[in-house]
Write an enzyme that holds these catalytic residues in place. Sequence first.
Site, PDB file in Angstrom:
ATOM      1  N   LYS A 239       5.828   6.266   8.346  1.00 20.74           N
ATOM      2  CA  LYS A 239       6.362   6.798   7.097  1.00 20.74           C
ATOM      3  C   LYS A 239       6.975   8.186   7.337  1.00 20.74           C
ATOM      4  CE  LYS A 239       2.725   4.883   4.039  1.00 20.74           C
ATOM      5  NZ  LYS A 239       3.524   4.128   3.064  1.00 20.74           N
ATOM      6  N   ARG A 313      -1.860  -5.788   2.582  1.00 28.12           N
ATOM      7  CA  ARG A 313      -2.008  -7.226   2.320  1.00 28.12           C
ATOM      8  C   ARG A 313      -2.676  -7.953   3.493  1.00 28.12           C
ATOM      9  NH1 ARG A 313       4.223  -7.570   1.229  1.00 28.12           N
ATOM     10  NH2 ARG A 313       3.660  -5.414   0.715  1.00 28.12           N
TER      11      ARG A 313
END
Length: 466
Positions: A239, A313
């Site tokens: 990021k 996830r």
Amino acid sequence: MASFAPAKDAARPLHLVFAEDLSVFAGSLPPAAAGWLRACGFRAAPGEVLLLPEDGGVGGAVLGLGPLAQKARQRFAVAQAVGRLPAGSWRIATPMTPEEAEEAALAWLLAGYSHTLKSGVSPSEPPALAAPEGVDEARILAIARGECLTRQLINTPANLMGPDELQAAAEDLARDHGAAVEVIEGTALLDANFPMIHAVGRASDRAPRLIDLRWGGSGPLLTLVGKGIVFDTGGLDLKPASAMGLMKKDMGGAAAVLGLAHMIMATAMPLRLRVLLPVAENAVSGPAFRPGDVLTSRAGLTVEVNNTDAEGRLVLADALAYGGEENPDLMVSMATLTGAARVAVGPDLAPFYTGSDTLAAALSAAGQQVRDPVWRMPFHDPYEALIEPAIADLDNAPKGGFAGSITAALFLRRFAGGAAEYTHFDIYGWQPAAAPARPAGGAGQGARALFAALPRILGLDGSDAV
């Protein structure tokens, strides 16, 4: 966090006044107090507080609520008075409906939460509220303390809230309520067939783990699964700094389900509770999992990793598959999962997914009632093709950028098939700017709505389960 005042007898009155009712209210006051109100120029603007004198001291106070037409914009309005009132006991002197009384009581308690790590600074004791008539004090305290637990876990910096500390928080909660906790940690995850939890966390020197809390001996089985990424660098798909700054909150799903678990256990809800927390730090080092890797999940489905920043996830998938093996009556996942959800509904709404219209209606009604706004999003089956790559069963990060929250929810649903009903919350877990009863920082979302809806959803209220 604040508690309720022990008695109403010595409590000073707090009056709640809409702008349209100001002249009527002024006329109900003794002449000296009414003159004081006019002399101070009180207009009942939203959040405006005026102390009322009596015998040389403070005899009461009035809180402005603004125009009645703007009532729907306000949530927890009573909390605006808490920081502006002197210490001591207070009571709300304005008649309220039962729902308004519960909201006011909860608002007051939540306004007493604060978080600071400044040396030598201790939070000041907030004024105490005498519980409004008809309010179940123990229940409101349980809700407030669950929410404050969630906030505190999220607000704690990642260097102080790693996997060990999150495990300790779960164990403390279990100890308080007579629950049991089991933990599978590090390479033992591979032996126990949790390969994706291990893959996400193996690059960190803080070992990944699965925390499994159980409570209750009878009733329907509710399984809560909370994403516990204690810090998310994005992995090898790193990021930028602007996106990494808030990533201490990426365990907000785990924090939310622990807060909800407290509410359930503290009120002795007649059900069996299981809480599964897949916990990891998505770090960067030699063992980090890579873009293009294909992982085999606990469920046997293969997953192509097309972005290591879509790690939440992956850990949830293994936990959901594990929880589903027990065939719970309801399984709920909560996660700070996608930026797409925040873009779609903003930071204040908690989007949720379910295949049941009746469950969705119960959740939506409860969220409105307890002022914990939620919004149903669709499990849109035609988008299933987006999560099916060429070389594996599933893709963790479909290309194109469309429907990111929906495709993430569809991904998770593939692993939750063992549950009779499955619901997923894609929460933000953060209050960007201070609001009444909600300081800037960590925030619970969806938990109070779900807590209020559970009796209806699971048939605990005597009706048929939805």
